[in-house]
Design an enzyme around this catalytic site. Structure first.
Site, mmCIF file in Angstrom:
data_model
loop_
_atom_site.group_PDB
_atom_site.id
_atom_site.type_symbol
_atom_site.label_atom_id
_atom_site.label_comp_id
_atom_site.label_asym_id
_atom_site.label_seq_id
_atom_site.Cartn_x
_atom_site.Cartn_y
_atom_site.Cartn_z
ATOM 1 N N ARG A 1 0.549 4.389 -6.075
ATOM 2 C CA ARG A 1 0.495 4.148 -4.639
ATOM 3 C C ARG A 1 0.213 5.469 -3.918
ATOM 4 O O ARG A 1 0.845 6.489 -4.201
ATOM 5 C CB ARG A 1 1.826 3.573 -4.120
ATOM 6 C CG ARG A 1 2.012 2.089 -4.382
ATOM 7 C CD ARG A 1 1.076 1.228 -3.527
ATOM 8 N NE ARG A 1 1.223 -0.203 -3.780
ATOM 9 C CZ ARG A 1 0.488 -0.882 -4.656
ATOM 10 N NH1 ARG A 1 -0.434 -0.272 -5.383
ATOM 11 N NH2 ARG A 1 0.667 -2.184 -4.805
ATOM 12 N N GLU B 1 -6.115 2.877 2.865
ATOM 13 C CA GLU B 1 -7.219 2.272 2.106
ATOM 14 C C GLU B 1 -7.775 1.089 2.895
ATOM 15 O O GLU B 1 -6.993 0.327 3.451
ATOM 16 C CB GLU B 1 -6.731 1.773 0.746
ATOM 17 C CG GLU B 1 -6.178 2.867 -0.146
ATOM 18 C CD GLU B 1 -5.563 2.313 -1.433
ATOM 19 O OE1 GLU B 1 -5.706 1.098 -1.678
ATOM 20 O OE2 GLU B 1 -4.953 3.084 -2.158
ATOM 21 N N HIS C 1 -9.265 2.118 -5.822
ATOM 22 C CA HIS C 1 -8.124 1.252 -6.163
ATOM 23 C C HIS C 1 -8.541 0.126 -7.114
ATOM 24 O O HIS C 1 -8.426 -1.057 -6.792
ATOM 25 C CB HIS C 1 -7.470 0.672 -4.902
ATOM 26 C CG HIS C 1 -6.036 0.252 -5.144
ATOM 27 N ND1 HIS C 1 -5.081 0.252 -4.168
ATOM 28 C CD2 HIS C 1 -5.411 -0.179 -6.273
ATOM 29 C CE1 HIS C 1 -3.930 -0.169 -4.675
ATOM 30 N NE2 HIS C 1 -4.116 -0.441 -5.948
#
Lengths: 316, 323
Positions: free
Chosen positions: B240, B269, B287
């Site tokens: 994270r 993000e 990601h």
């Protein structure tokens, strides 16, 4: 002190070591030497690198003073060893010490190609990353897959050891089967027809030279499973570029990771236009630790040969 | 009669097909995942009993309060759930599930890829190639850092951290870890435990983050933590983005304190801090730690299995909490 001619710029600590142990004639550039015979005049030994062509004619032209050729590499397909032998010149290289770095590079290529790291990098750096999408950059999982290693020498075995941490099932193709302590449960194939269809991931780790030239050709690619991942951190000559590029375009090969090329550094430009390849500029052994170890072993091999000893890194 | 489902996030065609086969499903049309307002509206119109979503949907107290009473279960197709207000869900009687277990291997693979790519300058090399290469690189130029045999510290030793450790052992790495509690020996597998993160950091040639997000870990890796790492260390984050103080990370990457970093996640993000896109010594990914076809299918199926269990009156397979 014996005179050593060095064909190319080396890492600074290794140049310092060469200057300590030899009357070293260093070359402060990376431009290929074209007048080796003149530069090596009066030298007892030559330290060359991959990319320097020491073919029969070049070796024939070397001054009589040269007794030893050391190469800053494990591969010696750029040296005509038979021609050196005929002239009574001994050749040594840098075995063992770059196996780990090269295997790391192959593992990086396997994972980066399978997981589409190059595409992801370019997307993020472009500033155009707009968020998640259903099939965005979906790659192929590496763990629990079947890995085929073509050429199970030191580097191939290092890759196998690393790949076991990913629960990969290891298959290998080589001329002879390894003893169990080196095989470590990997599955041996004595023919391409049984080997290629199991290779969800194929890693090329065989030496270069005529015996393996364009081994990965159209016929063998067709025997790989649909969506296979191919990596080459060994020698560019193992691959028929046109065949690999066609398979990458058709999708029969999902992605490839390459550290070596035919005709490098002038590789086939079509590779640069492909999204599904990860490309490295032949830097399989390029860690500080490994280049340092390579320099030490080749310099000690040259010293030993000039003293009439037989070092374990003697090629011929 | 089929149970009524809102499939609020875009997903693979196979997961959509199964959602439609097993449920009376309203499926997001795209191009983006449903917003909170869209989910609320769709759930009310469809009298939905379940919502399948992912970390793009902030299921906070306001969103939970707005859900129609028909909704009994929310299943997030993710292992992280820092986008869910657990207390509000509990108070409302909404069961929420996640998808642990099915993405560990895939995410650990990606973490190892980032570590190797950062140490061995993979992205930088690829850019050299795509510009055409065509020059000889000196034997001492562009050198990377060896991974094999080095020391790696793992921050957060859950399933993914342990899968990462298993891969690192294949590289003969010495494994250290920091977590809130020490693991039993059979899970620790010889890894050295540090109760104090800052005591571990000076030994970390590599630091790989596998901790959950949320307030407890926010900026846990900040300027002080980074300063405790050995010079030339490599940082990897496939967990994270909030765990890192990005200003401090940027400083450490540009000062030379860190050799390189591999980042799959960011504080914001997809609007991440674009300063990182200008650095050569970072490997960046959008990601995609769990982005393999196999894993995304498994995550979607697991979320559907959780929903089916709850609506059939069975216990959830992966509830975020147990009563």
């Amino acid at each position: 002190m014996p005179v050593l001619f060095v064909t190319r710029r080396l890492p600074a600590p290794i140049e310092a070591l060469a200057a300590k142990d030899f009357d070293a004639r260093l070359t402060p550039s990376d431009v290929a030497i074209t007048d080796l015979a003149a530069k090596a005049n009066g030298a007892d030994a030559v330290l060359c690198c991959p990319g320097d062509s020491l073919d029969a004619a070049t070796i024939a032209a070397l001054p009589a003073s040269v007794k030893v050729i050391g190469t800053f590499s494990v591969g010696y397909d750029h040296i005509d060893v038979a021609a050196a032998k005929a002239r009574g010149i001994k050749v040594c290289n840098t075995p063992d010490v770059l196996s780990v770095a090269t295997a790391e590079c192959a593992m990086l290529l396997i994972m980066a190609a399978a997981r589409r790291a190059g595409e992801g990098e370019r997307l993020v750096r472009s500033g155009q990353w707009a968020g998640w999408a259903p099939t965005q950059l979906l790659g192929t999982q590496v763990s629990d897959r079947r890995l085929g290693i073509f050429g199970m020498g030191r580097i191939g075995r290092e890759i196998a050891r690393m790949a076991r941490g990913f629960n990969m099932e290891i298959h290998y193709r080589d001329m002879t089967r390894l003893p169990p302590d080196l095989e470590q449960g990997a599955i041996f194939h004595d023919n391409d027809d049984s080997f290629l269809p199991v290779c969800q991931v194929l890693s090329l780790n065989a030496p270069g030279g005529e015996g393996t030239r364009h081994w990965l050709n159209n016929e063998r690619i067709a025997k790989l499973p649909q969506g296979a991942v191919v990596v080459n951190a060994a020698r560019g000559t193992l691959v028929d570029d046109a065949a690999l590029i066609a398979a990458l375009r058709s999708g029969h090969i999902a992605s490839a990771g390459l550290d070596v090329y035919n005709g490098e550094p002038r590789l086939n430009p079509e590779y640069m236009s492909l999204e599904n390849v990860v490309l490295l500029p032949h830097l399989g052994s390029a860690t500080t630790e490994t280049r340092d170890a390579m320099g030490r072993i080749v310099l000690s091999g040259i010293s030993a040969l000039l003293s009439g000893e037989t070092p374990r890194n003697l090629v011929a | 009669m089929k149970r009524r489902l809102i499939l609020a996030c875009l997903t693979t065609t196979d997961v959509i097909a199964r959602a439609k086969a097993d449920f009376d499903a309203v499926v997001v049309e795209g191009p983006s995942d449903m917003t909170v307002d869209e989910v609320t509206k769709a759930a009310a119109e469809h009298k939905a009993e379940a919502i399948l979503f992912t970390n793009t949907l902030p299921l906070n107290a306001v969103a939970i309060a707005a859900l129609p009473p028909s909704v009994k279960v929310g299943a997030t197709s993710s292992v992280g759930y820092d986008h869910v207000d657990v207390a509000a869900a509990k108070a409302r009687g909404l069961i929420v599930t996640n998808t642990p277990g099915v993405l560990d291997e895939c995410t650990a693979d990606f973490g190892m890829m980032l570590m190797l790519a950062a140490a061995r300058r993979g992205a930088e090399y690829d850019r050299i190639m795509r510009k055409g290469w065509r020059y000889r690189i000196g034997q001492g130029d562009l050198l990377g850092v060896r991974v094999t045999g080095k020391r790696v510290g793992i921050l957060g030793m859950g399933r993914i951290g342990r899968a990462f450790a298993q891969r690192a052992r294949g590289f003969d790495m010495k494994i250290m870890y920091h977590a809130r509690t020490r693991l039993p020996p059979e899970l620790e597998q010889g890894a050295e435990y540090f109760a104090d993160l800052h005591a571990m950091l000076p030994h970390c040639d590599f630091l790989s983050i596998h901790a959950p997000g949320g307030p407890a870990t926010d900026k846990m890796v900040g300027a002080q933590a980074l300063s405790l790492l050995p010079d030339g260390a490599v940082l990897v984050n496939a967990a994270r983005g909030t765990v890192i103080d990005e200003d401090a990370l940027y400083d450490a990457l540009t000062s030379g304190k860190l050799f390189a970093a591999g980042l799959d996640v960011f504080r914001s993000e997809p609007d991440f801090d674009l300063r990182f896109a200008a650095l050569e010594n970072v490997v960046l990914a959008p990601h995609v730690g769990s982005a393999s076809k196999e894993t995304r299918d498994a995550m979607g199926y697991r979320a559907l299995d959780n929903i089916a269990a709850v609506l059939d009156g069975r216990p959830a397979i992966d509830p975020l909490w147990r009563d």
